[in-house]
Write an enzyme that holds these catalytic residues in place. Structure first.
Site, PDB file in Angstrom:
ATOM      1  N   SER A  78      -2.666 -13.103   3.751  1.00 19.58           N
ATOM      2  CA  SER A  78      -3.220 -12.999   2.396  1.00 19.58           C
ATOM      3  C   SER A  78      -2.216 -13.493   1.356  1.00 19.58           C
ATOM      4  O   SER A  78      -2.589 -13.895   0.254  1.00 19.58           O
ATOM      5  CB  SER A  78      -3.692 -11.581   2.073  1.00 19.58           C
ATOM      6  N   LYS A 108       0.805  -1.226   0.000  1.00 23.13           N
ATOM      7  CA  LYS A 108       0.000   0.000   0.000  1.00 23.13           C
ATOM      8  C   LYS A 108       0.837   1.275   0.000  1.00 23.13           C
ATOM      9  O   LYS A 108       0.296   2.357  -0.211  1.00 23.13           O
ATOM     10  CB  LYS A 108      -0.985  -0.015   1.156  1.00 23.13           C
TER      11      LYS A 108
HETATM   12  C1  LIG Z   1      -2.839  -7.649   3.531  1.00 21.12           C
HETATM   13  C2  LIG Z   1      -3.530  -7.330   2.255  1.00 21.12           C
HETATM   14  N1  LIG Z   1      -3.673  -8.280   1.333  1.00 21.12           N
HETATM   15  C3  LIG Z   1      -4.294  -8.040   0.169  1.00 21.12           C
HETATM   16  C4  LIG Z   1      -4.840  -6.809  -0.137  1.00 21.12           C
HETATM   17  C5  LIG Z   1      -5.549  -6.632  -1.462  1.00 21.12           C
HETATM   18  O1  LIG Z   1      -4.942  -5.728  -2.369  1.00 21.12           O
HETATM   19  P1  LIG Z   1      -5.825  -4.761  -3.297  1.00 21.12           P
HETATM   20  O2  LIG Z   1      -6.471  -3.741  -2.403  1.00 21.12           O
HETATM   21  O3  LIG Z   1      -4.860  -4.135  -4.263  1.00 21.12           O
HETATM   22  O4  LIG Z   1      -6.858  -5.578  -3.999  1.00 21.12           O
HETATM   23  C6  LIG Z   1      -4.728  -5.806   0.797  1.00 21.12           C
HETATM   24  C7  LIG Z   1      -5.336  -4.509   0.557  1.00 21.12           C
HETATM   25  O5  LIG Z   1      -6.381  -4.164   0.984  1.00 21.12           O
HETATM   26  C8  LIG Z   1      -4.056  -6.067   2.033  1.00 21.12           C
HETATM   27  O6  LIG Z   1      -3.934  -5.122   2.964  1.00 21.12           O
END
Ligand SMILES: Cc1ncc(COP(=O)(O)O)c(C=O)c1O
Length: 312
Positions: free
Chosen positions: A256, A42
């Site tokens: 994730s 992010k």
């Molecule tokens: C830990 C984590 N994994 C995955 C994501 C998913 O990424 P995106 O927002 O680009 O779809 C996020 C973002 O919200 C995240 O903070």
């Protein structure tokens, strides 16, 4: 590498092979976004959201920024806003992990909590209400702001192509959809045959920054036309892969990452032998330690114990 300030040090993260976890005849690489200055993917998005708004004249010096975020975007915005001189308010679910609250508080961020039962959709609702009530606030709104996907289109994807021009498939978790949209568009512009897969939690399963589109809210940033498929992962599988990644490949990642990795391994079966898959690891595991996700013990019991914890 030398930089003028922390916002310049964002990106150029390592792309690391997983020789032990890759199925025979396939190569899986992980893009380790935990190597960004505040420890997540992010950082790229926060920088783009703020700098695009500055360029568009939507954000003026000293103006307060308000954003619904369950963690990583808040921490990234905190750093970017700090060096650029904007005060920041984050709206987040009340069950967000303690590490995140402490980090944000240390950065001087004002925290507003939405009900845990409403998940990240509750934060979006509350932030929209607050922004509508006070026109002096600037809400970048990563779920609807094209700068989110643009950050990945202009930085993440070109880095992947520079390091691995022969990439045949890309996998990332689905949160705002910024990653799959931005990276997917750029990779397909490079080669329309590159496949793009989104890892999506099972319906009703709360997985760490990811969302299931059938639960009601489809972020405006997500362009579903770049997706070849959305593939479901449950939290047990995500946790198993996250732990295996540390045990087998020596990489300590957030949960994730395990979800994307589970999908990467699964999609190999759909791809011709010799294919090269890039999976995106949004962050390291540090901010999730207090959830017990990495504690010793039976992974099924741990998954049950921590299910319902919103880790994003
Ligand atoms: C830990 C984590 N994994 C995955 C994501 C998913 O990424 P995106 O927002 O680009 O779809 C996020 C973002 O919200 C995240 O903070």
């Amino acid at each position: 590498m030398r930089f003028d300030d922390v916002s310049q040090a964002i990106g150029n993260t390592p792309l690391v092979g997983l020789p032990r976890l890759s199925p025979d005849g396939y190569r899986i690489y992980l893009k380790l976004e935990g190597h960004n200055p505040t420890g997540s993917v992010k950082d790229r998005v926060a920088k783009y959201l703020i700098e695009q708004a500055e360029r568009a004249g939507e954000l003026v010096p000293g103006q307060r920024v308000l954003e619904p975020t369950s963690g990583n975007t808040g921490i990234a915005l905190a750093a970017v806003c700090k060096v650029k001189g904007y005060p920041l308010t984050c709206v987040m679910p009340e069950n967000t992990s303690e590490e995140r609250r402490q980090l944000l508080t240390m950065f001087g961020v004002e925290l507003v909590f939405s009900p845990a039962s409403e998940g990240s959709n509750g934060s979006v609702r509350l932030a929209r209400e607050l922004a509508a009530a006070d026109p002096a606030l600037f809400m970048p709104f990563q779920y609807g702001n094209p700068a989110n996907a643009l950050a990945h289109y202009e930085t993440t994807a070109p880095e992947i192509l520079a390091d691995l021009p022969e990439v045949t498939a890309f996998v990332a978790g689905l949160g705002t959809g910024g990653t799959v949209t931005g990276v997917g568009r750029r990779l397909k512009r490079h080669d329309p045959d590159i496949k793009v897969f989104a890892a999506e939690p099972e319906y009703g399963d709360l997985v760490y920054g990811l969302r299931n589109l059938d639960e009601g809210y489809v972020p405006e940033v997500l362009d579903q036309s770049v997706l070849d498929s959305r593939i479901k992962v449950d939290s047990l599988k995500a946790l198993q892969y996250t732990r295996e990644l540390a045990e087998v490949e020596g990489i300590f990642a957030g949960v994730s990452t395990g979800a994307s990795l589970a999908v990467a391994v699964r999609v190999c079966k759909r791809l011709p032998a010799g294919s090269t898959v890039v999976a995106l690891s949004p962050d390291g595991g540090w901010k999730y330690l207090s959830t017990g996700a990495y504690a010793p013990g039976d992974v099924r019991e741990i998954a049950t114990r921590i299910s319902g914890t919103l880790w994003a």
